[in-house]
Design a protein around this motif. Structure first.
Motif, PDB file in Angstrom:
ATOM      1  N   SER A   1       0.827  -1.209   0.000  1.00  0.00           N
ATOM      2  CA  SER A   1       0.000   0.000   0.000  1.00  0.00           C
ATOM      3  C   SER A   1       0.860   1.258   0.000  1.00  0.00           C
ATOM      4  O   SER A   1       0.550   2.239  -0.683  1.00  0.00           O
ATOM      5  CB  SER A   1      -0.926  -0.010   1.225  1.00  0.00           C
ATOM      6  N   TYR A   2       1.940   1.227   0.760  1.00  0.00           N
ATOM      7  CA  TYR A   2       2.813   2.406   0.875  1.00  0.00           C
ATOM      8  C   TYR A   2       3.456   2.750  -0.463  1.00  0.00           C
ATOM      9  O   TYR A   2       3.506   3.929  -0.853  1.00  0.00           O
ATOM     10  CB  TYR A   2       3.878   2.139   1.932  1.00  0.00           C
ATOM     11  N   PHE A   3       3.931   1.749  -1.178  1.00  0.00           N
ATOM     12  CA  PHE A   3       4.621   2.007  -2.442  1.00  0.00           C
ATOM     13  C   PHE A   3       3.669   1.983  -3.646  1.00  0.00           C
ATOM     14  O   PHE A   3       4.084   2.287  -4.762  1.00  0.00           O
ATOM     15  CB  PHE A   3       5.736   0.981  -2.653  1.00  0.00           C
ATOM     16  N   GLY A   4       2.427   1.607  -3.422  1.00  0.00           N
ATOM     17  CA  GLY A   4       1.449   1.608  -4.511  1.00  0.00           C
ATOM     18  C   GLY A   4       1.693   0.544  -5.560  1.00  0.00           C
ATOM     19  O   GLY A   4       1.417   0.763  -6.747  1.00  0.00           O
ATOM     20  N   LEU A   5       2.193  -0.625  -5.144  1.00  0.00           N
ATOM     21  CA  LEU A   5       2.471  -1.719  -6.072  1.00  0.00           C
ATOM     22  C   LEU A   5       1.606  -2.934  -5.742  1.00  0.00           C
ATOM     23  O   LEU A   5       1.465  -3.291  -4.572  1.00  0.00           O
ATOM     24  CB  LEU A   5       3.951  -2.127  -6.008  1.00  0.00           C
ATOM     25  N   GLU A   6       1.065  -3.543  -6.754  1.00  0.00           N
ATOM     26  CA  GLU A   6       0.286  -4.764  -6.557  1.00  0.00           C
ATOM     27  C   GLU A   6       1.228  -5.965  -6.462  1.00  0.00           C
ATOM     28  O   GLU A   6       2.173  -6.083  -7.248  1.00  0.00           O
ATOM     29  CB  GLU A   6      -0.687  -4.976  -7.728  1.00  0.00           C
ATOM     30  N   PRO A   7       0.977  -6.870  -5.520  1.00  0.00           N
ATOM     31  CA  PRO A   7       1.789  -8.095  -5.450  1.00  0.00           C
ATOM     32  C   PRO A   7       1.435  -9.036  -6.590  1.00  0.00           C
ATOM     33  O   PRO A   7       0.413  -8.831  -7.266  1.00  0.00           O
ATOM     34  CB  PRO A   7       1.394  -8.689  -4.088  1.00  0.00           C
ATOM     35  N   PRO A   8       2.219 -10.068  -6.824  1.00  0.00           N
ATOM     36  CA  PRO A   8       1.869 -11.039  -7.864  1.00  0.00           C
ATOM     37  C   PRO A   8       0.625 -11.830  -7.459  1.00  0.00           C
ATOM     38  O   PRO A   8       0.203 -11.806  -6.295  1.00  0.00           O
ATOM     39  CB  PRO A   8       3.107 -11.939  -7.924  1.00  0.00           C
ATOM     40  N   THR A   9       0.037 -12.524  -8.412  1.00  0.00           N
ATOM     41  CA  THR A   9      -1.081 -13.411  -8.084  1.00  0.00           C
ATOM     42  C   THR A   9      -0.543 -14.627  -7.330  1.00  0.00           C
ATOM     43  O   THR A   9       0.669 -14.883  -7.307  1.00  0.00           O
ATOM     44  CB  THR A   9      -1.805 -13.876  -9.347  1.00  0.00           C
ATOM     45  N   LEU A  10      -1.445 -15.378  -6.712  1.00  0.00           N
ATOM     46  CA  LEU A  10      -1.035 -16.589  -6.009  1.00  0.00           C
ATOM     47  C   LEU A  10      -0.257 -17.522  -6.919  1.00  0.00           C
ATOM     48  O   LEU A  10       0.796 -18.053  -6.544  1.00  0.00           O
ATOM     49  CB  LEU A  10      -2.280 -17.322  -5.475  1.00  0.00           C
ATOM     50  N   GLU A  11      -0.785 -17.726  -8.118  1.00  0.00           N
ATOM     51  CA  GLU A  11      -0.153 -18.659  -9.036  1.00  0.00           C
ATOM     52  C   GLU A  11       1.229 -18.178  -9.481  1.00  0.00           C
ATOM     53  O   GLU A  11       2.169 -18.971  -9.594  1.00  0.00           O
ATOM     54  CB  GLU A  11      -1.051 -18.888 -10.262  1.00  0.00           C
ATOM     55  N   GLU A  12       1.360 -16.868  -9.728  1.00  0.00           N
ATOM     56  CA  GLU A  12       2.657 -16.328 -10.127  1.00  0.00           C
ATOM     57  C   GLU A  12       3.675 -16.470  -8.999  1.00  0.00           C
ATOM     58  O   GLU A  12       4.826 -16.865  -9.234  1.00  0.00           O
ATOM     59  CB  GLU A  12       2.513 -14.847 -10.502  1.00  0.00           C
ATOM     60  N   TYR A  13       3.260 -16.147  -7.796  1.00  0.00           N
ATOM     61  CA  TYR A  13       4.171 -16.229  -6.656  1.00  0.00           C
ATOM     62  C   TYR A  13       4.620 -17.666  -6.406  1.00  0.00           C
ATOM     63  O   TYR A  13       5.817 -17.933  -6.218  1.00  0.00           O
ATOM     64  CB  TYR A  13       3.489 -15.662  -5.414  1.00  0.00           C
ATOM     65  N   ILE A  14       3.680 -18.598  -6.427  1.00  0.00           N
ATOM     66  CA  ILE A  14       4.021 -19.994  -6.134  1.00  0.00           C
ATOM     67  C   ILE A  14       4.870 -20.592  -7.246  1.00  0.00           C
ATOM     68  O   ILE A  14       5.766 -21.413  -6.982  1.00  0.00           O
ATOM     69  CB  ILE A  14       2.741 -20.820  -5.898  1.00  0.00           C
ATOM     70  N   SER A  15       4.634 -20.188  -8.479  1.00  0.00           N
ATOM     71  CA  SER A  15       5.470 -20.710  -9.572  1.00  0.00           C
ATOM     72  C   SER A  15       6.921 -20.295  -9.382  1.00  0.00           C
ATOM     73  O   SER A  15       7.843 -21.044  -9.736  1.00  0.00           O
ATOM     74  CB  SER A  15       4.939 -20.228 -10.927  1.00  0.00           C
ATOM     75  N   GLY A  16       7.152 -19.107  -8.825  1.00  0.00           N
ATOM     76  CA  GLY A  16       8.522 -18.684  -8.518  1.00  0.00           C
ATOM     77  C   GLY A  16       9.120 -19.483  -7.382  1.00  0.00           C
ATOM     78  O   GLY A  16      10.314 -19.781  -7.379  1.00  0.00           O
ATOM     79  N   LEU A  17       8.289 -19.864  -6.404  1.00  0.00           N
ATOM     80  CA  LEU A  17       8.771 -20.670  -5.290  1.00  0.00           C
ATOM     81  C   LEU A  17       9.169 -22.075  -5.733  1.00  0.00           C
ATOM     82  O   LEU A  17      10.071 -22.685  -5.175  1.00  0.00           O
ATOM     83  CB  LEU A  17       7.687 -20.791  -4.210  1.00  0.00           C
ATOM     84  N   ARG A  18       8.490 -22.590  -6.733  1.00  0.00           N
ATOM     85  CA  ARG A  18       8.683 -23.980  -7.139  1.00  0.00           C
ATOM     86  C   ARG A  18       9.803 -24.161  -8.164  1.00  0.00           C
ATOM     87  O   ARG A  18       9.909 -25.211  -8.796  1.00  0.00           O
ATOM     88  CB  ARG A  18       7.379 -24.545  -7.718  1.00  0.00           C
ATOM     89  N   ARG A  19      10.653 -23.204  -8.290  1.00  0.00           N
ATOM     90  CA  ARG A  19      11.729 -23.319  -9.277  1.00  0.00           C
ATOM     91  C   ARG A  19      12.688 -24.453  -8.924  1.00  0.00           C
ATOM     92  O   ARG A  19      12.798 -24.876  -7.772  1.00  0.00           O
ATOM     93  CB  ARG A  19      12.504 -22.006  -9.366  1.00  0.00           C
ATOM     94  N   ASP A  20      13.405 -24.924  -9.942  1.00  0.00           N
ATOM     95  CA  ASP A  20      14.396 -25.975  -9.748  1.00  0.00           C
ATOM     96  C   ASP A  20      15.726 -25.382  -9.273  1.00  0.00           C
ATOM     97  O   ASP A  20      15.955 -24.172  -9.360  1.00  0.00           O
ATOM     98  CB  ASP A  20      14.632 -26.741 -11.056  1.00  0.00           C
ATOM     99  N   LYS A  21      16.594 -26.233  -8.812  1.00  0.00           N
ATOM    100  CA  LYS A  21      17.936 -25.812  -8.420  1.00  0.00           C
ATOM    101  C   LYS A  21      18.693 -25.326  -9.646  1.00  0.00           C
ATOM    102  O   LYS A  21      18.565 -25.884 -10.737  1.00  0.00           O
ATOM    103  CB  LYS A  21      18.680 -26.983  -7.778  1.00  0.00           C
ATOM    104  N   ILE A  22      19.458 -24.273  -9.477  1.00  0.00           N
ATOM    105  CA  ILE A  22      20.238 -23.732 -10.578  1.00  0.00           C
ATOM    106  C   ILE A  22      21.721 -23.880 -10.261  1.00  0.00           C
ATOM    107  O   ILE A  22      22.104 -24.199  -9.136  1.00  0.00           O
ATOM    108  CB  ILE A  22      19.901 -22.246 -10.839  1.00  0.00           C
ATOM    109  N   ASP A  23      22.547 -23.663 -11.269  1.00  0.00           N
ATOM    110  CA  ASP A  23      23.993 -23.813 -11.099  1.00  0.00           C
ATOM    111  C   ASP A  23      24.513 -22.900  -9.993  1.00  0.00           C
ATOM    112  O   ASP A  23      24.130 -21.729  -9.895  1.00  0.00           O
ATOM    113  CB  ASP A  23      24.719 -23.476 -12.410  1.00  0.00           C
ATOM    114  N   GLY A  24      25.379 -23.452  -9.182  1.00  0.00           N
ATOM    115  CA  GLY A  24      25.965 -22.683  -8.095  1.00  0.00           C
ATOM    116  C   GLY A  24      25.281 -22.889  -6.765  1.00  0.00           C
ATOM    117  O   GLY A  24      25.825 -22.523  -5.726  1.00  0.00           O
ATOM    118  N   GLU A  25      24.087 -23.478  -6.785  1.00  0.00           N
ATOM    119  CA  GLU A  25      23.382 -23.748  -5.536  1.00  0.00           C
ATOM    120  C   GLU A  25      23.708 -25.157  -5.055  1.00  0.00           C
ATOM    121  O   GLU A  25      23.944 -26.064  -5.861  1.00  0.00           O
ATOM    122  CB  GLU A  25      21.873 -23.593  -5.716  1.00  0.00           C
TER     123      GLU A  25
END
Length: 367
Positions: A336-360
């Motif tokens: 609310s303070y910065f006036g930005l909408e968060p991602p949708t549930l599906e967008e947010y969870i898809s980012g959480l479910r990413r696979d391991k990447i090089d270096g991790e």
């Protein structure tokens, strides 16, 4: 073959059940009837689980959970099991109270909640460390503009970084362990976590736990955050002002991490510090949002190392807090303070479910 952790969980819960008098157990078995979520109104679901049944269905589907799970001798549908976990986290409840609500024995309630903790955490363990979708180039431009428009003197800040300390019960493993967990500044035993909060109100990176005696800069170094920040924020090569995080004076300044000027004497430096302090407070708001919705993580007497998993409880509570903001029903104060909408549930969870990447590395996951 039965998983060892599953056996230990069920065995521990069975021991708890055996302490209850036999006549009481018989009476409870006679009246057990599993809760039917479809009979609950949206208001009741929000009160009990912090989400409506429709939102729970969206979350479990986006997480890719199976329709039915079996734990020891009990079979549970995904929505009911997930709702039980949310109910457990929303308040420091007794297993007996949950037993009455869900129509299961205390031992089965414990087994299901611990089982779903492991299932959900396994689905999001990489994205929880660093949600790459939150740091897409178009998002970084949006974040930097929103922060600058609120009066920040620096035009290239996209996120805020800070450490948070969560009290736990005094460890019982001996003096050396107690000393490691003890924080002399706050005078309590604690675990520490590192937050990176984006101005849309989402905790986009959460790393930990670390023992309470560690300094924030030490955690920043050991968590390898610098390498991740350089990889995902410095998207334009050789640019004069690459995107950067902003932290408090505990952090050392680097290419992609800024902190306040120290020992300032010039008026310009003072103005910069003041303007950045005004917007950096957003990271503190998100600490409070976790406690607002999921109070179990703050109940230190239940947070016992070696018996429960304080880190899992706190980290999942933070993820669930993010999900609440993503529903659009309860906007975060940061958003609310910065006036930005968060991602949708599906967008947010898809980012959480990413696979391991090089270096991790699996060793980087501490919880």
């Amino acid at each position: 073959m039965t998983d060892r952790s599953e056996y230990n969980i069920s065995n521990h819960a069975q021991n708890e059940e055996e302490t209850i008098p036999q006549e009481i157990r018989r009476a409870r078995r006679a009246r057990y009837s599993k809760l039917n979520l479809n009979l609950l109104s949206d208001g009741t679901c929000i009160y009990l689980f912090r989400f409506t049944l429709g939102e729970i269905e969206r979350i479990t589907t986006a997480l890719g959970l199976d329709h039915v799970y079996r734990f020891s001798s009990i079979q549970v549908r995904k929505n009911l099991g997930f709702a039980m976990l949310l109910n457990r986290y929303s308040f420091p409840r007794r297993l007996g109270d949950m037993s009455i609500l869900f129509g299961m024995s205390e031992s089965n309630v414990s087994v299901v909640c611990r089982g779903f903790e492991s299932i959900v955490m396994n689905q999001i363990k990489w994205g929880l460390q660093f949600n790459i979708k939150q740091f897409r180039p178009e998002n970084l431009e949006r974040f930097a503009s929103a922060i600058y428009d609120k009066g920040a003197a620096l035009p290239n800040i996209v996120d805020f970084i800070d450490g948070t300390m969560q009290a736990i019960s005094r460890p019982s493993q001996g003096n050396e362990v107690q000393k490691a967990f003890y924080n002399g500044w706050k005078h309590m035993h604690a675990l520490k976590y590192q937050y990176v909060v984006t101005p849309d109100g989402i905790t986009s990176s959460l790393l930990g736990p670390y023992v309470g005696s560690r300094h924030d800069q030490y955690i920043y170094t050991m968590s390898k955050t610098e390498a991740r920040v350089e990889k995902y924020l410095d998207i334009v090569p050789d640019v004069e002002l690459p995107f950067a995080l902003y932290g408090d004076p505990a952090y050392m300044v680097s290419k992609c991490l800024y902190s306040p000027f120290e020992g300032v004497s010039l008026n310009l430096d003072k103005k910069i510090n003041k303007s950045m302090s005004k917007v950096r407070v957003a990271v503190e708001w998100e600490f409070g949002e976790v406690q607002k919705y999921f109070k179990y993580s703050k109940y230190k007497y239940a947070m016992k190392t070696g018996e429960t998993s304080p880190a899992t409880v706190y980290m999942l509570s933070t993820v669930f807090k993010n999900m609440i903001h993503c529903t659009g029903r309860n906007r975060s104060p940061t958003s609310s303070y910065f006036g930005l909408e968060p991602p949708t549930l599906e967008e947010y969870i898809s980012g959480l479910r990413r696979d391991k990447i090089d270096g991790e590395d699996e060793d980087d996951i501490l919880f």
